[in-house]
Design a protein around this motif. Structure first.
Motif, PDB file in Angstrom:
ATOM      1  N   ASN A 125       0.839  -1.190   0.000  1.00  0.00           N
ATOM      2  CA  ASN A 125       0.000   0.000   0.000  1.00  0.00           C
ATOM      3  C   ASN A 125       0.880   1.248   0.000  1.00  0.00           C
ATOM      4  OD1 ASN A 125      -2.301  -1.660   0.229  1.00  0.00           O
ATOM      5  ND2 ASN A 125      -2.095  -1.712   2.450  1.00  0.00           N
ATOM      6  N   CYS A 138      -4.765   6.862   1.316  1.00  0.00           N
ATOM      7  CA  CYS A 138      -3.949   5.661   1.124  1.00  0.00           C
ATOM      8  C   CYS A 138      -4.465   4.883  -0.074  1.00  0.00           C
ATOM      9  CB  CYS A 138      -4.006   4.779   2.371  1.00  0.00           C
ATOM     10  SG  CYS A 138      -3.023   3.259   2.251  1.00  0.00           S
ATOM     11  N   SER A 140      -4.745   1.360  -1.442  1.00  0.00           N
ATOM     12  CA  SER A 140      -4.632  -0.042  -1.042  1.00  0.00           C
ATOM     13  C   SER A 140      -5.173  -0.913  -2.170  1.00  0.00           C
ATOM     14  CB  SER A 140      -5.392  -0.302   0.260  1.00  0.00           C
ATOM     15  OG  SER A 140      -6.754   0.069   0.127  1.00  0.00           O
ATOM     16  N   TYR A 200       1.173  -8.804  -4.152  1.00  0.00           N
ATOM     17  CA  TYR A 200       0.833  -7.717  -3.231  1.00  0.00           C
ATOM     18  C   TYR A 200       1.019  -8.163  -1.788  1.00  0.00           C
ATOM     19  CZ  TYR A 200      -2.451  -5.010  -0.345  1.00  0.00           C
ATOM     20  OH  TYR A 200      -3.047  -4.270   0.659  1.00  0.00           O
ATOM     21  N   SER A 202      -0.003  -6.839   2.130  1.00  0.00           N
ATOM     22  CA  SER A 202      -0.919  -5.915   2.795  1.00  0.00           C
ATOM     23  C   SER A 202      -0.200  -5.113   3.882  1.00  0.00           C
ATOM     24  CB  SER A 202      -2.093  -6.690   3.407  1.00  0.00           C
ATOM     25  OG  SER A 202      -3.026  -5.791   3.973  1.00  0.00           O
ATOM     26  N   GLU A 204       1.977  -1.089   4.400  1.00  0.00           N
ATOM     27  CA  GLU A 204       2.355   0.187   3.801  1.00  0.00           C
ATOM     28  C   GLU A 204       3.850   0.163   3.498  1.00  0.00           C
ATOM     29  OE1 GLU A 204       1.057   3.292   6.412  1.00  0.00           O
ATOM     30  OE2 GLU A 204      -0.983   3.282   5.593  1.00  0.00           O
TER      31      GLU A 204
END
Length: 332
Positions: A125, A138, A140, A200, A202, A204
């Protein structure tokens, strides 16, 4: 017998600069403060006339810092130069106004790629900040984010806080397309998602700065036109048609809905109507249940001056937290 000591892989971070004195120190510090020690940081400058190079040369980074000169204004050419000179097993770019999410970002990305050998590109993210470092939103994603999402999703992949397996470059179509000026990253991600494997996490990993001087903010119409052309080009590929079989019309409609929004933000009412009608021909139901395309169309009815006034007022709000929250909804 002792096991052979594990040697951590080198990571190459490429930062392109050109008159970036306002934010470059934060980018440099973001790399310097990483807890991962094996970082090569390449600074590729495109002929800065401000204090950018002075700041870079005075930076007391403990990571390997190299300054290269590239007179071309093409970010694609600069990135490709960085790829060719990189010594790292893993490589990616960090723009001169962006940064990593925290000091553990590179460690986390390397750990993921080391434990997932089939993964070519890892991303997380990305949170957004404004010119005064205030957090405003953000970006995401979801675990299976891939080619179809890139075609339909208005957020696209993040550019900050990602990492690429350098050995996958040739297999996924090489570096960045030097013929593209505004959406070379989107084109690159299309190739990674079609011919490689992106994954990906999860977490930041990146910080992206929204400000009026950025290339995409100051060239909205050009960016939108190039994005439309690239999306339609990839949608026509045989590999793509296999991926989106049965959903091509809906996806194409979403692409035109987005183009209508770009025309709104750049202040061209005739183009708003044209792209709206293209979307309606392809998938009237998806258009019917979408809110923003109708708002763009209604605004276009006020004519050139009215549309420009509305789009200008909207642009003043677009980097505010409330507007970003609205714009981050799942409608096209």
């Amino acid at each position: 017998m002792n096991k052979k000591a594990y040697i951590q892989p080198v990571v190459t971070i490429i930062t392109m600069t050109r008159n970036a004195e306002k934010y470059i120190q934060q980018t440099l510090d973001s790399v310097k403060n990483q807890d991962y020690r094996y970082i090569e940081h390449l600074i590729i400058d495109g002929g800065s006339s401000d204090r950018t190079l002075e700041i870079v040369r005075g930076h007391g980074g403990r990571h390997g810092l190299q300054i290269l000169s590239e007179l071309s204004n093409s970010t694609s050419a600069a990135l490709n130069m960085g790829f060719s000179m990189a010594s790292g097993k893993y490589v990616w770019a960090l723009n001169s106004d962006d940064s990593f999410a925290d000091s553990t970002t590179v460690s986390r990305l390397v750990s993921y790629l080391e434990s997932h050998p089939l993964c070519d590109f890892v991303f997380g993210n990305m949170f957004m900040i404004d010119e005064k470092d205030r957090r405003i939103g953000c970006r995401s994603f979801h675990y299976n984010y891939g080619f179809e999402d890139l075609l339909c999703d208005r957020r696209h992949l993040p550019f900050a806080g990602c990492l690429l397996r350098r050995s996958s470059l040739e297999r996924t179509g090489g570096g960045f397309d030097t013929m593209l000026s505004y959406c070379n990253d989107l084109d690159f991600f299309f190739r990674i998602s079609l011919y490689g494997r992106m994954e990906y996490i999860s977490e930041e990993t990146g910080v992206f700065r929204l400000h009026s001087q950025s290339v995409t903010s100051s060239n909205i119409r050009e960016t939108g036109g190039e994005t439309l052309a690239v999306c339609l080009k990839y949608l026509e590929l045989p590999e793509a048609k296999m991926r989106v079989h049965g959903r091509e019309k809906r996806i194409r409609a979403r692409i035109y809905m987005h183009a209508s929004g770009v025309s709104f933000h750049s202040g061209y009412p005739s183009e708003v109507k044209k792209n709206f009608l293209e979307a309606a021909k392809l998938d009237s139901f998806s258009l019917l249940i979408s809110v923003k395309p109708w708002l763009y169309l209604i605004s276009s009815l006020f004519g050139f001056r009215g549309m420009r006034a509305i789009s200008s007022a909207t642009r003043r709000l677009i980097h505010k937290r409330f507007w970003y929250s609205l714009n981050n909804l799942s409608t096209p």
